[in-house]
Design an enzyme around this catalytic site. Sequence first.
Site, PDB file in Angstrom:
ATOM      1  N   CYS A   1       0.569   8.108   2.923  1.00  0.00           N
ATOM      2  CA  CYS A   1       0.832   6.696   3.211  1.00  0.00           C
ATOM      3  C   CYS A   1       2.126   6.229   2.561  1.00  0.00           C
ATOM      4  O   CYS A   1       2.151   5.922   1.367  1.00  0.00           O
ATOM      5  CB  CYS A   1      -0.345   5.850   2.728  1.00  0.00           C
ATOM      6  SG  CYS A   1      -0.052   4.093   2.934  1.00  0.00           S
TER       7      CYS A   1
ATOM      8  N   CYS B   1       1.974   2.695   1.109  1.00  0.00           N
ATOM      9  CA  CYS B   1       1.267   2.569  -0.178  1.00  0.00           C
ATOM     10  C   CYS B   1       2.121   3.128  -1.318  1.00  0.00           C
ATOM     11  O   CYS B   1       2.176   2.559  -2.392  1.00  0.00           O
ATOM     12  CB  CYS B   1      -0.032   3.365  -0.196  1.00  0.00           C
ATOM     13  SG  CYS B   1      -0.980   3.273   1.293  1.00  0.00           S
ATOM     14  N   ASP B   2       2.735   4.292  -1.084  1.00  0.00           N
ATOM     15  CA  ASP B   2       3.310   5.047  -2.193  1.00  0.00           C
ATOM     16  C   ASP B   2       4.826   5.152  -2.172  1.00  0.00           C
ATOM     17  O   ASP B   2       5.419   5.652  -3.133  1.00  0.00           O
ATOM     18  CB  ASP B   2       2.718   6.471  -2.191  1.00  0.00           C
ATOM     19  CG  ASP B   2       1.202   6.444  -2.335  1.00  0.00           C
ATOM     20  OD1 ASP B   2       0.696   5.513  -2.990  1.00  0.00           O
ATOM     21  OD2 ASP B   2       0.535   7.328  -1.790  1.00  0.00           O
TER      22      ASP B   2
END
Length: 314
Positions: free
Chosen positions: A138, A141-142
Amino acid sequence: MENEIQHHKCLIIGSGPAGYTAAVYAARANMHPVLFTGPEPGGQLMITTDVENYPGYPDGIMGPAMMDEFRKQAERFGTDVRYEMISKVDFSGPVHKVWTEAGQEIHADSVVISTGASAKWLGLESEKRLTNKGVSACAVCDGFFFKDMDVAVVGGGDTAAEEASYLAKLCPQVHLIVRRDEMRASKVMQDRVLNTKNITVHWNTTTEEILGEEEVEAVRVKNTITGDLSEIPVKGFFVAIGHKPNTAIFKDWIKLDDVGYITTVPGTSRTNIEGVFASGDAQDRIYRQAVTAAGTGCMAALDAERYLVEKGVV
Ligand code: NDP
């Protein structure tokens, strides 16, 4: 009492656009739905940035904000939202039985499955070992953790194209590893990738290994035409090769296709089990959009309502 068996008219498993839409309809139809969010409340949209193709949001909306709105709308009509996971089901009798991860047994007259799908992994040992140490599924997200560092994305679909474009805003160099000589992604997404200066596409390339002991240091790739091996130094490695439906707990009862998607009676949300309905990505291997998931969530609630009326439950 904690372990007393509860009985509900309508149980919804999953909390993406499908589950919450089913909940809105079921709650408004007086079915008093109980919705179990599962391990990722809000589903896949929680790991998305701008959603620009959901009608009604002319300026776009962030995925998590949209799911918050869905949840509030479901709760406004009385949906009982529970932040728990269903880990076992038994659909052998007229009353459908499910168990939460904590062991609570719950009975329901009707069940709407909207458990969605999850990211697929390459299956390399190094990928597993370095997950959260530079390997991620992701970018949204990261990605921030890899600001100002070079990264790689593997995949050739819309997700990979989207992740590469997103990372290109944060990282000096993004390497997109595509296993064939063309991408599956839509034309507009491909154009975006090919016109972004700091994205380098590696065609006909497979990932052999992710290198690094404590954190990702490089990726070893193979050119499938020449057989040549080479190493690309990166700090982040993003896997974006598609998704698989979250249907494992249903496999003993519900008819699934070869990939694991739930088979429904065409044009309906009905499964092979009376009173169990399926919606969203768990049963959709073709469209997989938030708006189609919401549409099938609506269908599932309407089908469940009709079923409960026929049974004299509501
Ligand atoms: P897709 O199934 O569309 O694409 C998966 C990609 O990963 C393919 O290019 C595939 O290669 C590649 N792949 C699969 N397995 C491997 C492997 N083991 N090694 C290397 N590469 C591999 O998945 P997506 O998640 O990209 O998209 C799913 C759906 O969601 C699509 O319908 C898509 O259009 C939609 N979507 C839409 C977005 C938008 O509109 N903004 C954003 C994201 C997704 P190959 O082509 O060779 O099979």
